[in-house]
Design a protein around this motif. Structure first.
Motif, PDB file in Angstrom:
ATOM      1  N   GLY A 102      69.446  34.129 -77.383  1.00  0.00           N
ATOM      2  CA  GLY A 102      67.847  34.640 -77.034  1.00  0.00           C
ATOM      3  C   GLY A 102      68.062  35.808 -75.809  1.00  0.00           C
ATOM      4  N   GLY A 104      65.639  35.724 -73.145  1.00  0.00           N
ATOM      5  CA  GLY A 104      65.271  34.972 -71.809  1.00  0.00           C
ATOM      6  C   GLY A 104      64.113  36.086 -71.325  1.00  0.00           C
ATOM      7  N   SER A 105      63.217  36.550 -72.197  1.00  0.00           N
ATOM      8  CA  SER A 105      62.342  37.452 -71.460  1.00  0.00           C
ATOM      9  C   SER A 105      61.395  36.448 -70.559  1.00  0.00           C
ATOM     10  CB  SER A 105      61.437  37.938 -72.628  1.00  0.00           C
ATOM     11  OG  SER A 105      61.024  37.008 -73.563  1.00  0.00           O
ATOM     12  N   ARG A 106      60.996  35.469 -70.684  1.00  0.00           N
ATOM     13  CA  ARG A 106      60.172  34.887 -69.696  1.00  0.00           C
ATOM     14  C   ARG A 106      60.804  34.569 -68.122  1.00  0.00           C
ATOM     15  NH1 ARG A 106      58.580  29.656 -73.238  1.00  0.00           N
ATOM     16  NH2 ARG A 106      60.651  30.175 -74.119  1.00  0.00           N
ATOM     17  N   MET A 151      76.840  30.618 -79.807  1.00  0.00           N
ATOM     18  CA  MET A 151      76.237  31.724 -80.501  1.00  0.00           C
ATOM     19  C   MET A 151      75.722  32.871 -79.393  1.00  0.00           C
ATOM     20  SD  MET A 151      73.420  31.921 -83.591  1.00  0.00           S
ATOM     21  CE  MET A 151      72.142  31.797 -82.847  1.00  0.00           C
ATOM     22  N   GLN A 182      75.129  36.027 -83.637  1.00  0.00           N
ATOM     23  CA  GLN A 182      74.176  36.032 -84.480  1.00  0.00           C
ATOM     24  C   GLN A 182      73.450  37.465 -85.120  1.00  0.00           C
ATOM     25  OE1 GLN A 182      70.822  34.998 -81.369  1.00  0.00           O
ATOM     26  NE2 GLN A 182      69.804  35.163 -83.303  1.00  0.00           N
ATOM     27  N   ASP A 207      67.981  37.614 -84.997  1.00  0.00           N
ATOM     28  CA  ASP A 207      67.425  36.901 -86.119  1.00  0.00           C
ATOM     29  C   ASP A 207      66.909  35.467 -85.753  1.00  0.00           C
ATOM     30  OD1 ASP A 207      69.997  35.670 -86.284  1.00  0.00           O
ATOM     31  OD2 ASP A 207      70.357  36.222 -88.269  1.00  0.00           O
ATOM     32  N   GLN A 237      70.338  24.004 -76.536  1.00  0.00           N
ATOM     33  CA  GLN A 237      70.032  25.324 -76.196  1.00  0.00           C
ATOM     34  C   GLN A 237      70.287  25.692 -74.832  1.00  0.00           C
ATOM     35  OE1 GLN A 237      66.003  25.835 -78.346  1.00  0.00           O
ATOM     36  NE2 GLN A 237      65.655  25.409 -76.287  1.00  0.00           N
ATOM     37  N   LYS A 390      62.947  28.214 -68.058  1.00  0.00           N
ATOM     38  CA  LYS A 390      62.123  29.109 -68.840  1.00  0.00           C
ATOM     39  C   LYS A 390      61.279  30.124 -68.248  1.00  0.00           C
ATOM     40  CE  LYS A 390      62.353  26.533 -73.155  1.00  0.00           C
ATOM     41  NZ  LYS A 390      63.162  26.893 -74.137  1.00  0.00           N
TER      42      LYS A 390
END
Ligand code: UTP
Length: 447
Positions: A102, A104-106, A151, A182, A207, A237, A390
């Motif tokens: 991911g 991790g934009s937040r 991943m 991924q 994706d 996660q 998060k």
């Protein structure tokens, strides 16, 4: 792929505009663009265009569902599940699968989210440190390797590997850590056109965590699991350092019922907490995201005063290897998100839009749930196992995670008759102490 081949393929797909700056590109940029075009999955792009028609339509779960049953293990069932899980761990039949691709934009951290320093005392101890040290602890406890499949995405793969290397693989044998990347997909504008973010580059994004299945297969990681005789795969996660990695009770419960998939679920903080809930629709199970529920559904109360949908899923699962194998080459549903996507205008200038201008597409791992022949849910105590990073501040932030980690460890000491004052910083290395029992048997070190 040659320019002529690329042109033909793109035009056939209605995407000829991708080559409109060709004359302005140098040789290197041309080669890179051709490589990008060659890697595009035009069948997936056609599916994406097909669901663009749904854009803007509210997604709601309807009303043809009920909450899925949730198991709680009594003392005897717990002991027998632990025995089964421990036996599988001792036999080396358990693998761990971490999704860390991911953005991790937040959190807004530069670098892979897993490299985020979260240690309450030893600040540089990252999320990856916690996860990997648990695998080291499991291997020591059960005398068998627990291979680690991680991943990543094209964006963070090199930085993730570098973080492991720079930290001596956190004590794991590199041969037992398998990174796999991924897939990436283009984004589409509202007319279904691929978006260029520079004159010679197609904007791509990961994706989704559902990309795990195809990526496991493509990368050879599934074949590696088969070679190692893996039967059960623990999935989690990257953002939750409290997770009980490969928890024997969880693995054992799942395996003894011959389930395809088992989910850990916990009581929601409140009716509106943003967690998915597991539901039963007819003869199958599915995840309903909180955004798909009405206020009435979220707030509905049972006669005993509890919430109708009181359990949420923090994405802690066990899959049987056989189920992953069966699902790996199936198409998964696509979900679209309206996002701000940088693009080049016709003058070749890069524009950063201030409002969403295009769609990113993602696959979600929980979309395999309806295909599971046996699917179980096991309740767990979130104060012991779930506190994700998060946001940069507020709920689910580094500050709340450090607080919760330390409260958990203080609880382990308290179980052993030792009171650690709240203001005394505390940290436990899971490679040495995995749980309160090990704290007692391996001796207490306070520092
Ligand atoms: P989140 O949905 O929390 O997304 O991912 P995120 O990218 O980490 O953070 P935000 O939303 O941008 O702030 C849940 C888990 O799924 C993984 C993440 O790495 C995280 O462990 N994930 C998500 C992937 O591996 N690939 C993806 O494409 C998306």
């Amino acid at each position: 792929m040659t320019y002529d081949e690329a042109k033909k393929t793109l035009e056939a797909a209605g995407q000829g505009h991708v080559l409109r700056f060709w004359d302005k590109l140098d040789e290197t940029a041309r080669a890179a663009l051709l490589a990008q075009i060659e890697a595009l999955d035009f069948a997936a792009i056609a599916r994406m265009q097909g669901i663009l028609a749904d854009a803007g339509k509210p997604v709601n779960a309807g009303s043809d569902f009920e909450p899925a049953p949730v198991a709680e293990l009594g003392e005897v069932a717990h002991a027998s599940a632990v025995a089964k899980g421990e036996a599988l761990l001792r036999e080396g039949k358990v693998a761990v699968l971490l999704v860390a691709g991911g953005q991790g934009s937040r959190l807004g951290y530069e670098g892979p989210k897993g490299a985020y320093p979260i240690g309450p005392v030893t600040e540089e101890h990252s999320l990856f440190w916690y996860h990997t040290r648990k695998l080291v602890g499991l291997a020591k406890t059960y005398g068998a390797t627990v291979p680690f499949y991680i991943m990543t995405s094209e964006t963070n793969d090199a930085a993730t590997r570098a973080h492991f290397e720079a930290n001596g693989w956190f004590g794991m044998d590199p041969a037992d850590v398998c990174f796999f990347i991924q897939g990436m997909w283009p984004a589409l504008d509202p007319q279904g056109k691929i978006i260029l973010d520079t004159p010679g580059h197609i904007f791509m994004s990961p994706d989704g965590h559902g990309g795990t299945l195809a990526a496991l297969d493509r990368s050879g990681a599934l074949a590696d699991m088969a070679r190692r005789g893996i039967e059960q795969v623990f999935f989690f996660q990257v953002d939750n350092p409290m997770v009980e990695v490969a928890d024997p009770a969880f693995i054992g419960f799942h395996a003894s019922q011959h389930a395809d998939m088992t989910l850990k679920v916990c009581l929601k903080r409140d009716a509106h907490e943003g967690m998915g809930v597991v539901v039963r629709r007819g003869d199958h199970f599915a995840m309903v995201e909180y955004s798909e529920l009405t206020d009435e559904q979220m707030e509905r109360i049972n006669p005993d005063g509890t919430l109708w949908l009181r359990y949420g899923s923090p994405a802690i699962h066990v899959f049987s290897y056989d189920f992953l194998r069966r699902e790996a080459d199936k198409d998964m549903p696509l979900h679209l998100a309206h996002k701000k996507i940088p693009y080049v205008n016709d003058a070749g200038e890069i524009v950063k839009p201030s409002a969403p201008n295009g769609y990113k597409f993602e696959k979600f791992i929980f979309d395999v749930m309806p295909n599971a022949k046996t699917l179980l849910n096991l309740a767990f105590d979130r104060t012991q196992e779930f506190s994700p990073v998060k946001n940069a501040e507020g709920n689910d932030s580094p500050a709340t995670v450090r607080r919760d980690l330390q409260a958990k460890w203080r609880g382990w000491f308290a179980k052993n008759g030792i009171d650690i004052p709240d203001d005394m910083p505390i940290e436990i290395d899971p490679a040495y102490i995995l749980n309160a029992d090990q704290l007692r048997t391996k001796g207490l070190r306070i520092g």
